[in-house]
Write a protein that holds these residues in place. Structure first.
Motif, mmCIF file in Angstrom:
data_model
loop_
_atom_site.group_PDB
_atom_site.id
_atom_site.type_symbol
_atom_site.label_atom_id
_atom_site.label_comp_id
_atom_site.label_asym_id
_atom_site.label_seq_id
_atom_site.Cartn_x
_atom_site.Cartn_y
_atom_site.Cartn_z
ATOM 1 N N VAL A 63 46.806 52.311 54.388
ATOM 2 C CA VAL A 63 46.222 51.290 53.508
ATOM 3 C C VAL A 63 47.298 50.864 52.521
ATOM 4 C CG1 VAL A 63 44.479 50.814 51.753
ATOM 5 C CG2 VAL A 63 43.874 52.175 53.765
ATOM 6 N N ILE A 64 47.639 49.571 52.559
ATOM 7 C CA ILE A 64 48.706 49.067 51.688
ATOM 8 C C ILE A 64 48.216 47.987 50.726
ATOM 9 C CG2 ILE A 64 50.572 49.716 53.249
ATOM 10 C CD1 ILE A 64 50.624 46.770 54.205
ATOM 11 N N GLY A 65 46.952 47.619 50.829
ATOM 12 C CA GLY A 65 46.391 46.627 49.929
ATOM 13 C C GLY A 65 44.881 46.648 49.975
ATOM 14 N N THR A 66 44.270 46.074 48.944
ATOM 15 C CA THR A 66 42.810 46.018 48.877
ATOM 16 C C THR A 66 42.370 44.870 47.995
ATOM 17 O OG1 THR A 66 40.808 47.330 48.453
ATOM 18 C CG2 THR A 66 42.627 47.600 46.898
ATOM 19 N N LEU A 67 41.145 44.445 48.184
ATOM 20 C CA LEU A 67 40.478 43.532 47.273
ATOM 21 C C LEU A 67 38.990 43.601 47.520
ATOM 22 C CD1 LEU A 67 39.296 40.834 48.845
ATOM 23 C CD2 LEU A 67 41.584 39.985 48.541
ATOM 24 N N GLN A 68 38.236 43.127 46.538
ATOM 25 C CA GLN A 68 36.793 43.010 46.676
ATOM 26 C C GLN A 68 36.426 41.551 46.524
ATOM 27 O OE1 GLN A 68 34.390 45.575 44.199
ATOM 28 N NE2 GLN A 68 32.637 44.207 44.353
ATOM 29 N N LEU A 69 35.619 41.051 47.455
ATOM 30 C CA LEU A 69 35.108 39.684 47.415
ATOM 31 C C LEU A 69 33.602 39.759 47.270
ATOM 32 C CD1 LEU A 69 35.678 36.607 47.807
ATOM 33 C CD2 LEU A 69 35.176 36.984 50.232
ATOM 34 N N ALA A 107 40.518 35.958 51.487
ATOM 35 C CA ALA A 107 39.342 35.845 50.624
ATOM 36 C C ALA A 107 38.896 34.395 50.464
ATOM 37 C CB ALA A 107 39.626 36.473 49.258
ATOM 38 N N VAL A 108 39.834 33.483 50.306
ATOM 39 C CA VAL A 108 39.487 32.061 50.177
ATOM 40 C C VAL A 108 38.885 31.550 51.487
ATOM 41 C CG1 VAL A 108 40.471 29.749 49.870
ATOM 42 C CG2 VAL A 108 41.141 31.623 48.328
ATOM 43 N N CYS A 116 30.780 28.981 50.243
ATOM 44 C CA CYS A 116 31.086 28.884 48.814
ATOM 45 C C CYS A 116 31.744 27.545 48.507
ATOM 46 C CB CYS A 116 32.014 30.016 48.381
ATOM 47 S SG CYS A 116 31.275 31.641 48.563
ATOM 48 N N GLU A 117 31.421 27.040 47.329
ATOM 49 C CA GLU A 117 32.033 25.803 46.852
ATOM 50 C C GLU A 117 33.084 26.053 45.783
ATOM 51 O OE1 GLU A 117 29.133 22.805 45.882
ATOM 52 O OE2 GLU A 117 27.815 23.504 47.476
ATOM 53 N N LEU A 118 33.175 27.291 45.321
ATOM 54 C CA LEU A 118 34.103 27.633 44.250
ATOM 55 C C LEU A 118 34.527 29.082 44.432
ATOM 56 C CD1 LEU A 118 35.262 26.753 41.394
ATOM 57 C CD2 LEU A 118 33.258 27.891 40.437
ATOM 58 N N VAL A 119 35.808 29.340 44.247
ATOM 59 C CA VAL A 119 36.336 30.701 44.255
ATOM 60 C C VAL A 119 36.875 30.962 42.856
ATOM 61 C CG1 VAL A 119 38.023 32.285 45.248
ATOM 62 C CG2 VAL A 119 37.013 30.501 46.674
#
Length: 150
Positions: A63-69, A107-108, A116-119
Motif C-alpha cells: 500500500v503506497i497511497g490512500t484516500l477516502q471519497l 476520485a474525480v 456528482c456535480e461538485l467535488v
C-alpha cells in the motif's frame, strides 16, 4: 506508474493506511498506529456505507497511497450530489511520482460516475504544498472552512 492498482481497502490494509495517515507532523499528533482498535469499528462503518469509498493504491503488494471519497446527496444547488475527498496520503518515497494526481483523478472520475456535480476537499491551512498540488489539478480555494472539535 508500473503495476499500480487502485482498489477498495480491506481490513488487512488498515495498518498500512493508519501508518500513512500518521506519516506527517499533523498526523503524528492525531493517529495511533500502535493501537489499531479504534480504527476497526470505523473501517466497518465505512465498509458498510455505500456512500463511502476508502481506497488504496497498491504496487507489488505494498500500500503506497490512500484516500477516502464520500458521496453526499443534498438539496442545495438544485438537489446536487457532491463528493468530498479526504485523507489523501502518499508513501514518502512515492511523493512526486504522480501517484497523488492518479488518486485524485480516480476520485474525480468516480464522482462523475456517481452523478456528482461538485467535488470538494479541505486541506489543513498549514499544508501549503498540498494547496499548490490541488490548484494544479484544477481545484480552487473558494471557501473558508471551520471545524468544531467534539
Amino acid at each position: 506508474m508500473g503495476d499500480l492498482d487502485i482498489r477498495p481497502a480491506d481490513e488487512n490494509d488498515i495498518p498500512a493506511i493508519v501508518a500513512l495517515l500518521a506519516d506527517d507532523p499533523l498526523g503524528a499528533q492525531r493517529e495511533s498506529p500502535g493501537d489499531l482498535s479504534p480504527y476497526l469499528p470505523a473501517f466497518e462503518r465505512l465498509r458498510t456505507d455505500p456512500n463511502q469509498h476508502l481506497m488504496v493504491a497498491v504496487r507489488e503488494g505494498r500500500v503506497i497511497g490512500t484516500l477516502q471519497l464520500t458521496i453526499v446527496p443534498g438539496l442545495s444547488r438544485r438537489g446536487a450530489t457532491r463528493s468530498v475527498i479526504e485523507a489523501v496520503r502518499v508513501q514518502a518515497d512515492e511523493r512526486g511520482s504522480g501517484l497523488g494526481a492518479r488518486l485524485i483523478t480516480w476520485a474525480v472520475d468516480e464522482s462523475g460516475r456517481q452523478g456528482c456535480e461538485l467535488v470538494q476537499l479541505t486541506s489543513d491551512a498549514s499544508r501549503t504544498d498540498a494547496h499548490r498540488f490541488y490548484e494544479r489539478l484544477g481545484f480552487s480555494a473558494s471557501h473558508v472552512g471551520f471545524k468544531l472539535q467534539l
